[in-house]
Design a protein around this motif. Structure first.
Motif, mmCIF file in Angstrom:
data_model
loop_
_atom_site.group_PDB
_atom_site.id
_atom_site.type_symbol
_atom_site.label_atom_id
_atom_site.label_comp_id
_atom_site.label_asym_id
_atom_site.label_seq_id
_atom_site.Cartn_x
_atom_site.Cartn_y
_atom_site.Cartn_z
ATOM 1 N N GLN A 277 37.481 61.836 1.871
ATOM 2 C CA GLN A 277 36.971 62.218 3.195
ATOM 3 C C GLN A 277 37.454 63.611 3.589
ATOM 4 O O GLN A 277 38.634 63.921 3.484
ATOM 5 C CB GLN A 277 37.484 61.213 4.217
ATOM 6 N N LYS A 279 36.455 65.205 6.669
ATOM 7 C CA LYS A 279 36.624 65.330 8.116
ATOM 8 C C LYS A 279 36.155 64.038 8.765
ATOM 9 O O LYS A 279 35.553 63.196 8.107
ATOM 10 C CB LYS A 279 35.852 66.518 8.662
ATOM 11 N N LEU A 280 36.439 63.897 10.040
ATOM 12 C CA LEU A 280 35.984 62.713 10.763
ATOM 13 C C LEU A 280 34.929 63.154 11.760
ATOM 14 O O LEU A 280 35.044 64.204 12.380
ATOM 15 C CB LEU A 280 37.163 62.040 11.459
ATOM 16 N N THR A 281 33.905 62.330 11.895
ATOM 17 C CA THR A 281 32.798 62.723 12.758
ATOM 18 C C THR A 281 32.902 62.014 14.101
ATOM 19 O O THR A 281 33.050 60.801 14.177
ATOM 20 C CB THR A 281 31.458 62.392 12.095
ATOM 21 N N LEU A 282 32.820 62.833 15.132
ATOM 22 C CA LEU A 282 32.888 62.323 16.487
ATOM 23 C C LEU A 282 31.520 61.790 16.909
ATOM 24 O O LEU A 282 30.498 62.367 16.593
ATOM 25 C CB LEU A 282 33.275 63.478 17.400
ATOM 26 N N MET A 380 22.503 60.464 13.670
ATOM 27 C CA MET A 380 23.642 60.992 12.937
ATOM 28 C C MET A 380 24.477 59.843 12.377
ATOM 29 O O MET A 380 24.895 59.853 11.227
ATOM 30 C CB MET A 380 24.490 61.858 13.873
ATOM 31 N N ARG A 383 22.746 58.296 9.406
ATOM 32 C CA ARG A 383 22.821 59.134 8.211
ATOM 33 C C ARG A 383 24.150 59.003 7.511
ATOM 34 O O ARG A 383 24.245 58.969 6.303
ATOM 35 C CB ARG A 383 22.626 60.594 8.619
ATOM 36 N N ILE A 384 25.221 58.940 8.307
ATOM 37 C CA ILE A 384 26.551 58.948 7.709
ATOM 38 C C ILE A 384 26.931 57.572 7.167
ATOM 39 O O ILE A 384 27.514 57.451 6.105
ATOM 40 C CB ILE A 384 27.579 59.462 8.741
ATOM 41 N N THR A 385 26.569 56.526 7.910
ATOM 42 C CA THR A 385 27.033 55.186 7.506
ATOM 43 C C THR A 385 25.975 54.370 6.788
ATOM 44 O O THR A 385 26.291 53.370 6.154
ATOM 45 C CB THR A 385 27.440 54.379 8.752
ATOM 46 N N GLY A 386 24.709 54.770 6.930
ATOM 47 C CA GLY A 386 23.642 53.959 6.348
ATOM 48 C C GLY A 386 23.318 52.725 7.180
ATOM 49 O O GLY A 386 22.586 51.848 6.724
#
Lengths: 637, 256
Positions: A277, A279-282, A380, A383-386
């Motif tokens: 990983q 970065k972490l997405t807010l 968003m 997209r990131i987690t499916g």
């Protein structure tokens, strides 16, 4: 170190206007004789550079990105607060001020916060005039929504990308001034050090990120608008390039660093998925307006969220904080999530996550309304987690997001080095120990548009300083130090990558100096960081040369400063033997895990002075006095 | 996941550059595309090879820094998605992936996958602003704006300035970018006084930067990570035409 906050006298509500009335001015024709360096082109930097250029000062602006428009303010999602009271729900300057000071757990400077609330409305006016497309009602007037830590709707927003729209406003003003010739803009240029002449900030040393050229720049004042430092944790919501080098180098040259341990861990971020990983997405906190946060009542629950019946869910924020519910402030929400996961009730593959559920809101308002409010955030997330959050609840977990601490500044935004001003997230002044949502954009623009044009003018009108040039010894010497530092990093040629060191530093800090801290843990962290820092300087591998575009070298220089800052954060957290806002010391909490403040001993800003030895920082204190508010236990129940 | 990566490597502006092939054995489907490149770079560093330079910053799809052409498509196979938000679950085991920088006359390569997009800033300096001084603004609610108008301006304002439109266009045209930027302001009442001047000045600068002309391929819209509509190009053409035919109409002297 002398800490004079220079807060004007008089009643709180009149301080700023009375002060403005009596500030010294620079005449129209003299303004162009003064040059100002602005480092960073986010909300604070772009708005300051544009405003000062409009006034007639000669401005040189610098950013590390390829375009000023990409500064990290761009990523702010939720909104910007202002005390306009358009919704007629009883808002006022005083209320915005009070919420901010209470939200900061009574650890910020009263006069600065009141001024922030006072100019908040002007910011909205300015942005609308620039063409910022804030959300509107069908009648054509501006829309508002509520945000964490407030009982009124005072947040203006532009879909889920308020930061981008506000920054594009400030950036367009900056572009206007660049086109007019008032601002000389240098992008892909990284500040490496501050040049101090006769105790005053007179210039900077930069590295051209394409050619590697080390260059010096002289001016009459220097403004640092360089953002925050939570990338010290490696994994954070900050952009990958965000760094503390400008602020840290200024600190090493004599600028006091205030409250470094106040770092905000934002409650609504997408949980980590693996070791790779980056970065972490807010996910914007505005989601908490309509989303309900819960975990299963049972430990080790294995059923899917939708299969868990209502009576087996624990909507813990609504249960513990009935008045604010899901809109409890960030620090409180983050710690509550951590406690739930520590109890074994976390969700998702790692068990470090809680649900943020929109089923009820979709049921009440329809999917279209929810899509209109949060469409891009939902996309968003998917997209990131499916996973589709219209169908299954989101999973969220807290992540480092913002630093309330920063370089100490007085009421004029000037640091302990004369002529060095610090704006926006890079300074410490307005958010105390915890920042409320939608207040960062407000502060960045307040500092840049409506504070610094006045206070900087007053400084330039009165300062007595000689002319300097880049050929002076102080400039050459500082540039030489920068060159040696960079050559040093290239020469090590060790075995470990910069990232591997940065990750390890981040792990130590998030574990020992993150959402909760203890004396034992902090002492351990200080030891480990010191050892790791030594190793870094003996074993880091930076390939390539210094004379061209070299991203590893850029990172190495930044991480080397993060090591020193990370250690200082631990000293600060250790010294502050109380819990306040985002700073929770395990030794000082109630049985329910709420923070226990100690106003008798710690109602001060802790301002650290560099002594020449990273491991022996000197502590100074600015006492915080409150004329208007009574220091109360912060309750959101 | 095992992947074969063909990546453009170029030392600097003057180096001719070329594609190099790398094998990567430890990608996985939950990684973002950029995290996959991070992993490759760590392996390269371990071997003593210089890592691949690529542009990235926020990794949240909003700063517009990331800029890769993946298998011939700007930002890769997923529509309305920046590379940083593209995850490896959209690729398959054993796939060969070709990664190149934006290619256009207006965007010279600086190193590997990084290009110089300062031309966009210069187009903005020419007219991408409303000329209002700090402190000179009327109350924010003084001018009501119909929600559909405001929403349309917002659609245009979503442009993140990444340059994918240019990379996607067979002509290397920057019309979608310029149209989005000009339309955002031209649609709003605050932007009206400078509408004609803005259209002329931005188009003139676009041409000076060496970008091609629009011939309605519409590849830009298809590859735009924010889904900006080519309707805005029609609008810019209209604004530009009107400004050219009626130079006195709200725009002052003819400049183009």
């Amino acid at each position: 170190m002398k800490l004079d906050a220079k807060v004007p006298s008089g009643p709180l509500a009149d301080k700023w206007t009375t002060y403005q009335d009596h500030l010294k001015l620079v005449s129209v024709k003299n303004k162009r004789k003064f040059s100002v360096i602005v480092v960073g082109t986010g909300l604070a930097g772009a708005s300051a550079a544009a405003s000062l250029s409009e006034m007639g000062y000669k401005v040189k602006a610098f950013c590390y990105q390829d375009s000023a428009r990409r500064a990290h303010s761009i990523a702010a999602q939720g909104g910007i607060n202002a005390s306009k009271n358009y919704p007629n729900d009883g808002d006022s300057d005083f209320r915005l001020y009070y919420d901010t000071i209470k939200g900061g757990d009574f650890r910020s400077r009263e006069a600065n916060v009141y001024r922030l609330a006072q100019v908040s409305s002007n910011i909205i006016d300015q942005c609308v005039a620039q063409g910022v497309p804030f959300a509107r009602e069908y009648g054509g007037l501006l829309a508002n929504r509520s945000f964490g830590g407030a009982l009124v709707s005072r947040t203006f927003y532009a879909r889920g990308q308020t930061g981008q729209q506000l920054l594009l406003g400030a950036y367009s003003a900056l572009m206007k001034e660049v086109g007019r010739g008032g601002v000389e803009l240098h992008s892909r240029v990284d500040m490496q050090d501050l040049v101090v002449v006769d105790g005053k900030a007179r210039g900077i040393v930069t590295r051209d990120m394409v050619t590697g050229e080390i260059k010096t720049w002289a001016a009459d004042a220097v403004l640092l608008c360089t953002g925050g430092y939570v990338n010290v944790f490696y994994l954070s919501t900050n952009a990958k390039g965000c760094n503390a080098t400008a602020a840290w180098r200024a600190h090493r040259r004599g600028a006091g660093f205030a409250n470094p341990c106040y770092t905000q861990i934002h409650p609504t971020c997408i949980p980590q998925s693996g070791d790779y990983q980056s970065k972490l997405t807010l996910m914007s906190e505005s989601l908490r307006n309509d989303g309900r946060i819960w975990v299963p009542k049972k430990q080790g629950e294995t059923r899917a969220a939708v299969d868990i019946p209502e009576n087996e869910r624990d909507y813990y924020l609504e249960r513990i904080y009935p008045a604010y519910g899901n809109l409890a402030p960030r620090d409180i929400s983050s710690r509550a999530a951590k406690r739930m996961c520590d109890e074994g009730r976390g969700v998702g593959p790692t068990g470090r996550g809680v649900y943020l559920d929109f089923a009820e809101a979709i049921n009440n308002f329809g999917e279209d309304v929810i899509r209109d409010r949060y469409g891009n955030l939902f996309e968003m997330y998917e997209r990131i987690t499916g996973e589709d959050p219209y169908k299954v609840p989101m999973r969220i977990y807290p992540a480092p997001h913002y630093s309330m601490g920063g370089l100490w500044v007085d009421y004029n935004l000037m640091s302990t080095i004369d002529g060095l001003f610090v704006l926006g997230e890079a300074n410490f002044s307005d958010h105390g120990a915890n920042r409320l949502g939608a207040s960062a954009l407000m502060q960045g623009l307040a500092d840049g548009y409506f504070v610094i044009p006045y206070t900087l003018s007053a400084y330039l009108a009165t300062v007595d300083q000689k002319a300097v040039s880049e050929s002076d010894a102080e400039f050459k010497d500082t540039a030489q130090e920068v060159k040696s530092r960079i050559d040093g990093l290239l020469k090590v040629n060790g075995s470990r990558s910069v990232d591997s060191f940065h990750r390890e530093l981040g792990n130590i800090l998030i574990d020992k100096c993150g959402m909760s801290r203890s004396e034992e843990g902090l002492k351990e962290a200080i030891g480990k960081i010191g050892q790791l820092r030594e190793q870094f300087h003996q074993d880091v591998r930076v390939l390539g040369e210094g004379t061209n575009l070299n991203q590893e070298l850029e990172k190495a220089a930044r991480v080397s400063d993060f090591f020193e800052l990370g250690e200082l954060m631990c000293y600060d957290a250790l010294e502050r033997r109380e819990s306040c806002g985002a700073h929770l010391r395990e030794e000082f909490q109630t049985e329910e895990g709420e923070a226990v403040r100690n106003d008798a001993e710690f109602a001060h800003a802790a301002v650290w002075e560099f002594t020449g030895d990273v491991s022996k920082p000197q502590l100074n204190k600015e006492p915080l006095t409150f004329e208007t508010v009574k220091l109360a236990t912060r309750s959101y129940k | 996941m095992r992947l074969t990566l063909r990546i453009w490597r170029q030392k600097d502006r003057n180096d001719p550059g070329g594609l190099q092939t790398y094998q990567l054995d430890d990608a996985n489907e939950h990684m973002s595309f950029l995290e996959m490149l991070d992993v490759l770079n760590q392996h390269l560093i371990e071997k003593g090879d210089e890592p691949v330079a690529f542009e990235h910053d926020c990794r949240e799809g909003i700063c517009g820094a990331c800029s890769l052409v993946i298998n011939g498509v700007a930002h890769g196979p997923l529509s309305k998605t920046t590379v940083c938000q593209l995850h490896m679950r959209f690729f398959h085991e054993g796939q060969t992936i070709t990664i190149e920088p934006w290619r256009a006359k207006g965007f010279p390569v600086l190193r590997d996958l990084i290009v110089d997009r300062s031309s966009f800033d210069r187009i903005m300096q020419a007219g991408g602003f409303i000329d209002v001084r700090t402190g000179a603004a009327p109350d924010a609610n003084a001018i009501p704006i119909a929600k559909p108008t405001s929403d349309l301006a917002m659609d245009a304002a979503e442009c993140i300035g990444c340059g994918a439109c240019v990379a996607a266009c067979p002509n290397g045209s920057a019309m979608l970018f310029v149209a989005a930027k000009a339309s955002h302001l031209n649609l709003l009442p605050q932007g009206l006084p400078e509408k004609a001047r803005r259209a002329r000045a931005m188009v003139k600068q676009m041409e000076a930067e060496g970008f091609g002309s629009c011939t309605n391929f519409a590849e830009c819209e298809a590859q735009c990570p924010k889904g900006i509509s080519i309707n805005f190009i029609a609008k810019l053409n209209r604004d530009f035409m009107k400004a050219s035919l009626f130079p006195q109409g709200g725009g002052g002297k003819r400049e183009a």
